[in-house]
Enzyme design. Structure first.
Site, PDB file in Angstrom:
ATOM      1  N   ASP A 162       1.162  -1.381   0.451  1.00 26.25           N
ATOM      2  CA  ASP A 162       0.151  -0.362   0.136  1.00 26.25           C
ATOM      3  C   ASP A 162       1.156   1.760   0.346  1.00 26.25           C
ATOM      4  O   ASP A 162       0.687   1.762  -0.873  1.00 26.25           O
ATOM      5  CB  ASP A 162      -0.826   0.173   1.352  1.00 26.25           C
ATOM      6  CG  ASP A 162      -0.201  -1.108   2.304  1.00 26.25           C
ATOM      7  OD1 ASP A 162       1.009  -1.290   2.277  1.00 26.25           O
ATOM      8  OD2 ASP A 162      -0.670  -0.233   3.594  1.00 26.25           O
ATOM      9  N   TYR A 163       2.174   1.642   1.020  1.00 27.31           N
ATOM     10  CA  TYR A 163       3.156   2.210   1.071  1.00 27.31           C
ATOM     11  C   TYR A 163       3.508   2.624  -0.439  1.00 27.31           C
ATOM     12  O   TYR A 163       3.895   3.664  -1.265  1.00 27.31           O
ATOM     13  CB  TYR A 163       3.398   2.506   2.472  1.00 27.31           C
ATOM     14  CG  TYR A 163       4.847   3.294   2.463  1.00 27.31           C
ATOM     15  CD1 TYR A 163       4.819   4.449   3.140  1.00 27.31           C
ATOM     16  CD2 TYR A 163       6.094   2.889   2.275  1.00 27.31           C
ATOM     17  CE1 TYR A 163       5.395   5.417   3.287  1.00 27.31           C
ATOM     18  CE2 TYR A 163       6.634   3.697   2.102  1.00 27.31           C
ATOM     19  CZ  TYR A 163       6.862   5.055   2.631  1.00 27.31           C
ATOM     20  OH  TYR A 163       7.413   6.208   2.614  1.00 27.31           O
ATOM     21  N   THR A 164       4.084   2.038  -0.700  1.00 27.79           N
ATOM     22  CA  THR A 164       4.935   1.620  -2.048  1.00 27.79           C
ATOM     23  C   THR A 164       3.661   2.154  -3.313  1.00 27.79           C
ATOM     24  O   THR A 164       4.273   3.218  -4.186  1.00 27.79           O
ATOM     25  CB  THR A 164       5.681   0.177  -2.253  1.00 27.79           C
ATOM     26  OG1 THR A 164       6.447  -0.366  -0.919  1.00 27.79           O
ATOM     27  CG2 THR A 164       6.439   0.194  -2.822  1.00 27.79           C
TER      28      THR A 164
END
Length: 257
Positions: A162-164
């Protein structure tokens, strides 16, 4: 059009500036004489304490960067307070996230809600701050937008999906905005780090991971938030006046960009 304005003549907005990496970016800017808007969401005491270290040159303002109306209000408040336009934005705010590989959503548990939370905070947040400050930058014929990225989309040593994905989208936005805004004298760049020793987000990272990364870098150490913040200053400074649409990786040489 003004091709370059010294840091000590700029009003800079740092989102998520009350703690973690943002706190170090704010400190570096204040050290160089800038006026700084310390944006925060939940870290009121830390943001205010940081602003108090440079009385008259810093103010702490609460705003959820994913809320366009709140961002516009923050920008108006800051510009009225300082009597000048915000010409530099550091998009650093990070939605609630912990770099803990054991607790991350895996491929079989990842949901759109995970992705949406990160996209909303990271991509929508950067869009909101850019649009809110754009009129002032256009009037000055000068602007600096500095987005904080990650080396994980080049070297996903831990697959934080999600973050990446959100940071990768922010890199694309960095590049497309640089084309749109360049004729207005506004540069748009990204500074991408790896694991930093240590921020609030990396506080849950096991020591073994820090040691592994340090051993993998040419410098044989993990980059500090202070070192990363100094790299951010480059894109705010006149020295970067002919650089736009770029992604500078600051991770001790772990990733070759």
């Amino acid at each position: 059009m003004t091709s370059a304005v010294p840091i000590n003549q700029q009003l800079v907005l740092v989102t998520g500036g009350g703690r973690g990496l943002g706190e170090h970016v704010v400190s570096a800017l204040l050290r160089e004489g800038a006026r700084v808007v310390v944006n925060f969401l939940n870290s009121a005491e830390r943001a205010q304490a940081l602003a108090d270290t440079a009385a008259g040159r810093a103010m702490a303002v609460r705003a959820d960067v994913s809320d366009a109306r709140a961002v516009r209000s923050m920008v108006e408040q800051a510009q009225e307070h300082f009597g000048m336009a915000i010409t530099t934005v550091v998009n650093n705010a990070l939605p609630a996230f912990s770099f803990n590989g054991d607790l991350r959503p895996h491929a079989d548990t990842l949901t759109w809600d995970h992705l949406h939370q990160q996209f909303q905070g990271i991509v929508q947040g950067a869009l909101n701050t850019t649009q809110a400050t754009l009129p002032g930058m256009e009037a000055m014929g000068f602007g600096r937008i500095i987005n904080i990225g990650t080396n994980l989309f080049q070297n996903p040593v831990v697959p934080y999906h999600d973050y990446t994905a959100a940071k990768a989208a922010l890199l694309s936005l960095t590049r497309t905005l640089s084309h749109d805004l360049g004729p207005k004298g506004i540069t748009v760049n990204m500074v991408s780090g790896g694991l930093l020793r240590t921020t609030d987000a990396s506080s849950a990272t096991p020591e073994d991971v820090f040691n592994l990364i340090a051993a993998s870098t040419p410098l044989r150490r993990v980059t500090t938030p202070e070192e990363f913040a100094d790299a951010v200053l480059f894109f705010a400074s006149p020295w970067s006046r002919s650089v736009t649409g770029q992604n500078l990786v600051v991770d001790g040489g772990l990733v070759k960009n």
